[in-house]
Design an enzyme around this catalytic site. Structure first.
Site, PDB file in Angstrom:
ATOM      1  N   SER A  65       7.687  -6.122  -5.949  1.00 25.24           N
ATOM      2  CA  SER A  65       6.814  -4.947  -5.832  1.00 25.24           C
ATOM      3  C   SER A  65       5.627  -5.164  -4.902  1.00 25.24           C
ATOM      4  CB  SER A  65       6.297  -4.544  -7.210  1.00 25.24           C
ATOM      5  OG  SER A  65       5.409  -5.514  -7.733  1.00 25.24           O
ATOM      6  N   LYS A 144      -0.783  -6.161  -8.733  1.00 22.93           N
ATOM      7  CA  LYS A 144      -0.824  -4.983  -7.860  1.00 22.93           C
ATOM      8  C   LYS A 144      -2.088  -5.040  -7.009  1.00 22.93           C
ATOM      9  CE  LYS A 144       2.755  -3.278 -10.104  1.00 22.93           C
ATOM     10  NZ  LYS A 144       4.106  -3.332  -9.500  1.00 22.93           N
TER      11      LYS A 144
END
Length: 291
Positions: A65, A144
């Site tokens: 990701s 993230k």
């Protein structure tokens, strides 16, 4: 008579001579080492625990990701990153920071899963490996990039497929679209105002990330942030700093980059005070020292 060396050594040699045996200092040193080894192991484990709890910890990146900033995928040689746990004790996460955080209630990690064994010993080894970055982390841990902070409004997108924060387009050179994950374009969503004390998180691999855009996810409380990813430590071929690229450089956010950078500088200056005082005292006594 005069006996050179410490008295304890002489006594040991005399005792060995009376017993008809020659003293063997090397053997004594080996015996002392094996007696002290358990204590050394305990001290090392305690130091490892304290360092990784309060200062820094190594995390495995098991999903893709954050491609191509961080590398991770099933069956690959995943990145190990050093996460700084100190910086956010003095300042707040800023847009562009790559952070590791605990997923809030409702967050489901669909990017990877950690198989659990029925063997208690294997589970214990997995947990220990996770502690030192040799095994996948807890499934509730995410990595993230911070896109927006409390009070800001984020939405997607403008006519050029750019994210907007407070109506201004972001500059995001780190964005990557995985070819096999779908169309190379941003996922549209209506304006969302990030609550105070929370962060809007998104992965760099935009069409391959379960982040704040996902149903049931949303913004993440700042208190859930574990630390900032600073350095890729393994594999050696990817060793290097993890860049914190501010996607909204023309907007004043929180403390600002200058203030955040000033914190480590101030700490470094404070660290030089003992050395400066020591040099001054030696100079007052007329002692010489190397510059």
């Amino acid at each position: 008579p005069f006996f050179p060396g410490p008295a304890s050594e002489y006594q040991a040699e005399a005792a060995a001579a009376r017993g008809g045996k020659k003293a063997r200092p090397g053997r004594r040193r080996r015996e002392n080492f094996w007696r002290e080894l358990p204590l050394l192991i305990v001290v090392a484990l305690v130091l490892t625990f304290l360092i990784q709890t309060f200062l820094a910890k190594v995390y495995v990146i098991p999903s893709g990701s954050m491609e191509t900033t961080l590398h991770g995928c099933t069956g690959c040689n995943n990145d190990r990153v050093l996460v700084d746990k100190v910086t956010y004790r003095f300042t707040s996460p800023q847009p562009g920071d790559v952070v590791v955080f605990r997923g809030p209630e409702g967050w489901i990690n669909t990017e990877f899963s950690v198989p659990q064994s029925d063997n208690a010993l294997i589970n214990g080894l997995q947990q220990f490996g996770s502690l030192i970055g040799l095994a996948p982390p807890d499934e509730k841990d995410f990595v993230k990039r911070v896109i927006a902070v409390g009070g800001q409004t984020v939405q997607c997108c403008d006519s050029r497929d750019r994210l907007l924060v407070d109506g201004e387009p972001l500059t995001e050179p780190y964005v990557y679209f995985l070819p096999e994950a779908g169309p190379a374009r941003e996922q549209r969503f209506d304006p969302v105002t990030v609550p105070e004390g929370q962060l809007w998180m998104m992965g760099d691999s935009r069409n391959n990330s379960s982040d704040s855009r996902a149903e049931g996810h949303g913004a993440v409380p700042v208190e859930n942030v574990i630390g900032q990813a600073r350095l890729i430590v393994l594999p050696f071929g990817r060793f290097g700093w993890v860049d914190a690229i501010d996607p909204q450089p023309d907007q004043a956010v929180g403390m600002g980059a200058g203030a955040a950078a000033g914190v480590p500088l101030a700490m470094g200056m404070l660290g030089t005070l003992p050395l400066a005082l020591w040099r001054r005292r030696r100079a007052e006594r007329g002692e010489t020292f190397l510059p």
